[in-house]
Design an enzyme around this catalytic site. Structure first.
Site, PDB file in Angstrom:
ATOM      1  CG  ASP A   1      57.822  56.511  21.002  1.00  0.00           C
ATOM      2  OD1 ASP A   1      58.465  55.978  20.084  1.00  0.00           O
ATOM      3  OD2 ASP A   1      56.631  56.821  20.897  1.00  0.00           O
TER       4      ASP A   1
ATOM      5  CG  ASN B   1      44.721  58.575  21.969  1.00  0.00           C
ATOM      6  OD1 ASN B   1      45.704  58.666  21.247  1.00  0.00           O
ATOM      7  ND2 ASN B   1      44.795  58.385  23.277  1.00  0.00           N
TER       8      ASN B   1
ATOM      9  CG  HIS C   1      49.154  58.364  20.975  1.00  0.00           C
ATOM     10  ND1 HIS C   1      48.305  57.311  21.230  1.00  0.00           N
ATOM     11  CD2 HIS C   1      50.066  57.878  20.095  1.00  0.00           C
ATOM     12  CE1 HIS C   1      48.694  56.256  20.545  1.00  0.00           C
ATOM     13  NE2 HIS C   1      49.752  56.571  19.843  1.00  0.00           N
TER      14      HIS C   1
ATOM     15  CD  GLU D   1      48.135  58.451  25.484  1.00  0.00           C
ATOM     16  OE1 GLU D   1      47.374  58.843  24.576  1.00  0.00           O
ATOM     17  OE2 GLU D   1      48.527  57.277  25.570  1.00  0.00           O
TER      18      GLU D   1
HETATM   19  C1  F6R Z   1      55.678  55.536  17.454  1.00  0.00           C
HETATM   20  C2  F6R Z   1      54.857  56.543  18.040  1.00  0.00           C
HETATM   21  C3  F6R Z   1      53.368  56.505  18.023  1.00  0.00           C
HETATM   22  C4  F6R Z   1      52.776  56.177  16.662  1.00  0.00           C
HETATM   23  C5  F6R Z   1      51.249  56.182  16.718  1.00  0.00           C
HETATM   24  C6  F6R Z   1      50.640  55.770  15.400  1.00  0.00           C
HETATM   25  O1  F6R Z   1      57.051  55.813  17.642  1.00  0.00           O
HETATM   26  O2  F6R Z   1      55.412  57.421  18.547  1.00  0.00           O
HETATM   27  O3  F6R Z   1      52.899  57.746  18.452  1.00  0.00           O
HETATM   28  O4  F6R Z   1      53.212  57.110  15.722  1.00  0.00           O
HETATM   29  O5  F6R Z   1      50.806  55.303  17.712  1.00  0.00           O
HETATM   30  O6  F6R Z   1      50.867  54.416  15.203  1.00  0.00           O
HETATM   31  P1  F6R Z   1      50.468  53.714  13.835  1.00  0.00           P
HETATM   32  O7  F6R Z   1      51.372  54.276  12.794  1.00  0.00           O
HETATM   33  O8  F6R Z   1      50.754  52.252  14.090  1.00  0.00           O
HETATM   34  O9  F6R Z   1      49.046  54.016  13.574  1.00  0.00           O
END
Ligand code: F6R
Length: 258
Positions: A111, A180, A182, A187
């Protein structure tokens, strides 16, 4: 480290993972999904509960490096966020010691924020360059991140879908998990059928990301993300989960999918 292995039908395996996650209530967890079907026509999933973040990072790096060693010309699907940083550090360390060669690897990221340039230190391209690509011998031209500066969302997404298709599939996809639940910027409740698409970020994600920007108004409101369909087409998927809140938060994802 406790270890669970089980098989589950193709569609519900993310769901099974979430259920396990809730049951284990672990702060550091790794799930490896082998997307090839076994004799019973099922995909196999292994869940590893690691004792801490360091161990989770080492095991993640081990799995990624095993992929590169077994198939040097492989396609790695990569993620950003705080979770994979330890694994990336470990890979850099092994690269510096001469244990792993990325020269033939291609990577494709999950992303990118819409509106951020690669030079913006909050962009995911910048993250990947500074946390991994600048320190290993992967060819930059073989690393793909959605184009945050493309204002035409349809064009940005169809181009990224074409890149994914031209690569012939992802050998190993690394994922983190949001508080949450995602995945990428998909989401909870997102459709399973989607490929790369443009999403409006939810207020909770915008708020969570605000800590990285000088003000809430600077946080991008949209992002390009691979969809769950593309992610689930990877041959193997590693979901790394780190963080106390995630042992219960993803319950909401599970509830919405049901
Ligand atoms: C990042 C991504 C997000 C993260 C998620 C967890 O490319 O796609 O979905 O994997 O927000 O983030 P952290 O690892 O910072 O808890």
């Amino acid at each position: 480290m406790s270890f669970f292995s089980y098989s589950c039908a193709k569609r519900p395996h993310l769901l099974s993972f979430i259920l396990r996650l809730v049951m284990l209530k672990s702060e550091n967890l790794l799930t490896v999904i082998f997307n090839s079907k076994n004799k019973k026509g099922r995909v196999t999933m292994k869940i590893l509960k690691t004792k801490d973040y360091e161990q989770m990072s080492r095991v993640t790096a081990n799995i990624l490096s095993a992929q590169v060693i077994m198939k040097p010309r492989c396609v790695l699907g990569l993620a950003t966020g705080s979770t994979p940083i330890g694994a990336y550090r470990q890979l850099i360390d092994w690269y510096e010691k001469g244990d792993i060669d990325f020269s033939e690897v291609t990577s494709i990221n999950l992303d990118e924020y819409k509106g951020l340039s690669p030079e913006n230190d909050q962009s995911y391209r910048y993250f990947m360059n500074t946390n991994l690509f600048n320190h290993i011998n992967i060819k930059k031209e073989n690393t793909y991140v959605p184009d945050g500066l493309e204002t035409d969302a349809d064009r940005a997404c169809s181009r990224y879908n074409q890149i994914t298709a031209d690569l012939g599939g992802i050998d190993l996809q690394l994922l983190g998990l949001g508080n949450n639940g995602h995945i990428g910027f998909n989401e909870p409740g997102a459709a399973f059928e989607k490929e790369t698409h443009c999403v409006d970020l939810t207020q909770s994600t915008i708020n969570a990301n605000a800590r990285f920007f000088s003000s809430l108004s600077e946080v991008p409101k949209q992002a390009y993300t691979m969809g769950i369909k593309t992610i689930m087409q990877a041959k193997k998927i590693v979901v790394a989960v780190s963080g106390a809140g995630k042992a219960t938060g993803p319950f909401f994802l599970w509830r919405e999918i049901l």
